[in-house]
Design a protein around this motif. Structure first.
Motif, short mmCIF file in Angstrom:
data_model
loop_
_atom_site.label_atom_id
_atom_site.label_comp_id
_atom_site.label_asym_id
_atom_site.label_seq_id
_atom_site.Cartn_x
_atom_site.Cartn_y
_atom_site.Cartn_z
N GLY A 30 0.81 -1.21 0.00
CA GLY A 30 0.00 0.00 0.00
C GLY A 30 0.85 1.27 0.00
N CYS A 31 0.17 2.42 0.08
CA CYS A 31 0.88 3.69 0.01
C CYS A 31 0.16 4.73 0.85
CB CYS A 31 0.94 4.15 -1.45
SG CYS A 31 1.79 5.72 -1.62
N ASP A 32 0.93 5.48 1.66
CA ASP A 32 0.32 6.49 2.52
C ASP A 32 0.26 7.87 1.87
OD1 ASP A 32 2.96 7.39 2.68
OD2 ASP A 32 2.85 7.83 4.82
N LYS A 33 0.70 7.98 0.61
CA LYS A 33 0.68 9.29 -0.06
C LYS A 33 -0.66 9.44 -0.80
CE LYS A 33 4.95 10.22 0.97
NZ LYS A 33 4.89 9.27 2.12
N SER A 34 -0.89 10.64 -1.31
CA SER A 34 -2.10 10.80 -2.13
C SER A 34 -1.75 11.72 -3.30
CB SER A 34 -3.24 11.36 -1.29
OG SER A 34 -2.77 12.43 -0.50
N CYS A 35 -0.76 11.29 -4.08
CA CYS A 35 -0.41 12.05 -5.29
C CYS A 35 -1.69 12.16 -6.13
CB CYS A 35 0.69 11.33 -6.06
SG CYS A 35 2.18 11.08 -5.06
N THR A 36 -1.95 13.36 -6.64
CA THR A 36 -3.29 13.62 -7.17
C THR A 36 -3.58 12.90 -8.49
OG1 THR A 36 -2.43 15.66 -8.14
CG2 THR A 36 -3.57 15.86 -6.03
N TYR A 37 -2.54 12.35 -9.13
CA TYR A 37 -2.75 11.62 -10.39
C TYR A 37 -2.89 10.12 -10.19
CZ TYR A 37 2.19 11.00 -9.49
OH TYR A 37 3.36 10.71 -8.86
N CYS A 38 -2.63 9.63 -8.97
CA CYS A 38 -2.32 8.21 -8.80
C CYS A 38 -3.46 7.39 -8.21
CB CYS A 38 -1.09 8.06 -7.91
SG CYS A 38 -0.55 6.37 -7.78
N ILE A 39 -3.76 6.28 -8.84
CA ILE A 39 -4.86 5.41 -8.42
C ILE A 39 -4.41 4.38 -7.38
CG2 ILE A 39 -4.51 3.72 -10.27
CD1 ILE A 39 -7.53 3.48 -10.56
N VAL A 40 -3.07 4.24 -7.21
CA VAL A 40 -2.55 3.15 -6.39
C VAL A 40 -3.09 3.12 -4.95
CG1 VAL A 40 -0.42 2.22 -5.35
CG2 VAL A 40 -0.52 2.70 -7.80
N PRO A 41 -3.17 4.26 -4.23
CA PRO A 41 -3.71 4.17 -2.87
C PRO A 41 -5.14 3.59 -2.85
CG PRO A 41 -2.61 6.26 -3.18
CD PRO A 41 -2.69 5.61 -4.54
N ALA A 42 -5.89 3.80 -3.95
CA ALA A 42 -7.25 3.25 -4.01
C ALA A 42 -7.26 1.76 -4.36
CB ALA A 42 -8.08 4.02 -5.03
N GLY B 244 8.39 -2.22 -2.48
CA GLY B 244 7.34 -1.49 -1.79
C GLY B 244 6.92 -0.34 -2.67
N GLN B 245 5.69 0.10 -2.51
CA GLN B 245 5.19 1.21 -3.32
C GLN B 245 5.96 2.47 -2.97
OE1 GLN B 245 2.54 -0.45 -4.92
NE2 GLN B 245 3.32 0.99 -6.41
N ASN B 246 6.45 2.46 -1.76
CA ASN B 246 7.02 3.65 -1.15
C ASN B 246 8.13 3.14 -0.24
OD1 ASN B 246 6.85 6.34 -0.59
ND2 ASN B 246 4.92 6.21 0.51
N PRO C 206 11.73 3.96 -4.31
CA PRO C 206 11.83 4.95 -3.25
C PRO C 206 11.16 6.28 -3.62
CG PRO C 206 13.91 4.82 -4.44
CD PRO C 206 12.96 3.87 -5.12
N HIS C 207 10.85 7.08 -2.61
CA HIS C 207 10.23 8.39 -2.83
C HIS C 207 11.30 9.46 -2.54
CE1 HIS C 207 7.52 11.76 -2.65
NE2 HIS C 207 6.45 10.98 -2.85
N PRO C 208 11.47 10.46 -3.41
CA PRO C 208 12.50 11.49 -3.19
C PRO C 208 12.34 12.19 -1.85
CG PRO C 208 11.48 11.76 -5.36
CD PRO C 208 10.71 10.68 -4.66
N ARG D 64 0.80 17.03 -5.50
CA ARG D 64 0.95 16.70 -4.08
C ARG D 64 2.12 15.74 -3.83
NH1 ARG D 64 -4.12 14.57 -2.43
NH2 ARG D 64 -5.22 16.51 -2.74
N ARG D 65 3.28 16.08 -4.41
CA ARG D 65 4.45 15.21 -4.26
C ARG D 65 5.24 15.52 -2.99
NH1 ARG D 65 5.34 10.53 -6.19
NH2 ARG D 65 7.54 10.89 -6.62
N GLY D 66 5.07 16.72 -2.44
CA GLY D 66 5.73 17.01 -1.17
C GLY D 66 7.16 17.49 -1.28
FE1 SF4 Z 1 1.96 6.50 -3.73
FE2 SF4 Z 1 3.77 6.53 -5.73
FE3 SF4 Z 1 1.12 6.70 -6.27
FE4 SF4 Z 1 2.35 8.78 -5.13
S1 SF4 Z 1 2.79 7.92 -7.18
S2 SF4 Z 1 0.34 7.89 -4.49
S3 SF4 Z 1 3.88 7.75 -3.81
S4 SF4 Z 1 2.17 4.94 -5.34
#
Ligand code: SF4
Ligand code: 5AD
Length: 420
Positions: free
Chosen positions: A136-148, A180-182, A220-222, A259-261
């Protein structure tokens, strides 16, 4: 990650009864389509693939749809394609043995916790192993479906990870890919309160495993690339000197709406730090072009980061609006024409950079881990920094790490001779 999920499903099925893999559709009793949903294209391909499989499969063969598209479309897959026997989400793959004999079973709970679950054993390549360290992933990048589709982030207990790698090493693996996703956010979400281990500590623990020679990790996440982690990356000899640093965009304002942070400056600073601590490391990245609101200046910022960092590998995509994401609702969506032109420009410049990098490899020497027999008396492997190599040779090279001198260069791979 999907490849590892497929291995897990094969392993679990084999615990139930013996299965044999086949490349022949007509021979298969069970067809599993493990899907991605990160962009729209693979999703639309799914239904045409189901049609082809249905036409050519054995009469009683079952079809299962698993992975991220299964998570996000659920029972709608069966509604649209009733020939599908079961649907299993990306977070539910350990339930494969429960659904395989059922008609129209759907298991897509994204909060299902597989983290303490020890999967059966199966690896498609005996010389390498992939090991999940989080889900899973704790981020919520606005383009990304993965957390869902893959749910909340959970870290897998470090003792389970170590056990799994030790088992793989005992059966011939010298290399592990931590997944890992992250991946470098590891350690934030243990289910047991007393476990304390961050990613850097995990890398230190894993590198103590005797017989394990190479450690890779993705993705990894930058944002989580602190100095402690980069120093470990540079100084630990077992950590392969190849790192993925997904940029997404070079524009700080676009990074904000993604929302990349992090900002453009932070990203460049992290890459400079990698180069300063570890000049031999190769850096790869992911870039999205045509994100909503992307102006010419925003795109030029992305080109500027490409110039400054000179990524060895680039995975680049046109933005694809996805359900369950904020960006799909943003104003100022970019036309296909503009995105297409930007993608072409980005890729063309990257190709020039890559050619320069690869040309410079002529005569260079690398330690290559050979892991696959190829046609025409060739064996392939990867250098520590991730370059693909082909040399003339046979089985006796497999599983060995040898010094190789480059004799021929090309964009995608290098040829060489094994030094005595
Ligand atoms: Fe998570 Fe990567 Fe998707 Fe961002 S792009 S929500 S870090 S899986
Ligand atoms: N459109 C285009 N590319 C995407 N990615 C993720 N979501 C999207 C999207 N909606 C890309 C990102 C990510 C990679 C796995 O896929 O670059 O890092």
């Amino acid at each position: 990650m999907n490849v590892r999920d497929s291995e897990h499903m094969i392993a679990e099925l084999n615990c139930k009864e013996p299965y044999e893999l086949t490349q022949e559709l007509k021979e298969a009793d069970l067809i599993i389509i493990n899907t991605c949903s990160v962009r729209e294209k693979p999703v639309s391909k799914l239904f045409s693939e189901i049609g082809v499989f249905n036409k050519f499969k054995k009469k009683d063969a079952k079809i299962g749809v698993t992975g991220c598209t299964a998570s996000h479309l659920g029972k709608d897959i069966i509604k649209r394609a009733p020939v599908v026997d079961f649907v299993l989400g990306a977070r539910n793959i350990s339930k494969i043995t429960q659904v395989v004999d059922k008609r129209h079973a759907v298991e897509i709970d994204i909060n299902y916790d597989d983290s303490s679950y020890a999967f059966g054993e199966y690896r498609s390549n005996g010389f390498k192993s992939m090991v999940n360290i989080s889900m899973g992933c704790d981020k919520s990048c606005t383009y990304c479906i993965v957390p869902a589709t893959r749910g909340d982030e959970v870290s897998i207990p470090s003792n389970l990870i170590i056990n799994e790698i030790e088992k793989a090493v005992k059966t011939g693996a010298k290399e592990v890919m931590l997944l890992g996703q992250n991946v470098n956010n590891y350690g934030k979400y243990f289910t047991a309160n007393d476990e304390k281990c961050n990613f850097t500590k995990l890398l230190q623990k894993v590198s103590k495993i005797e017989g394990l020679e190479r450690i890779r990790f993705t993705s990894p996440h930058p944002l989580h690339m602190d100095d402690e982690f980069l120093e470990e990356f540079a100084s630990n000899p077992k950590l392969c000197k190849q790192i993925h640093v997904p940029l997404q965009s070079g524009s700080s304002s676009l990074l904000k709406s993604m929302r990349r942070g992090y900002s453009k400056e932070w990203f460049i600073n992290r890459c400079e730090k990698i180069r300063e601590l570890c000049p031999e490391a190769t850096i790869s990245t992911d870039i999205i072009v045509g994100f909503p609101g992307e102006s010419e200046e925003d795109f030029e910022d992305t080109m500027d980061v490409l110039e400054k960092v000179r990524f060895e590998q680039l995975f680049s995509f046109k933005y694809s609006p996805r359900p369950h994401t904020d960006a799909a609702e943003f104003d100022r969506q970019i036309s296909n024409e503009v995105s297409g032109a930007r993608l072409t420009k980005l890729q063309a410049r990257h190709t020039e950079i890559l050619d320069e990098i690869m040309d410079g490899q002529m005569g260079a020497e690398h330690m290559v881990y050979f892991d696959e027999l190829k046609a025409g008396g060739k064996v392939s492997g990867r250098s520590d920094d991730g370059k693909l190599f082909f040399v003339e040779g046979s089985e006796e090279l497999l599983g060995k790490i040898k010094k190789v001198k480059v004799t021929k260069t090309s964009r995608g791979a290098l040829e060489g001779i094994v030094c005595a």
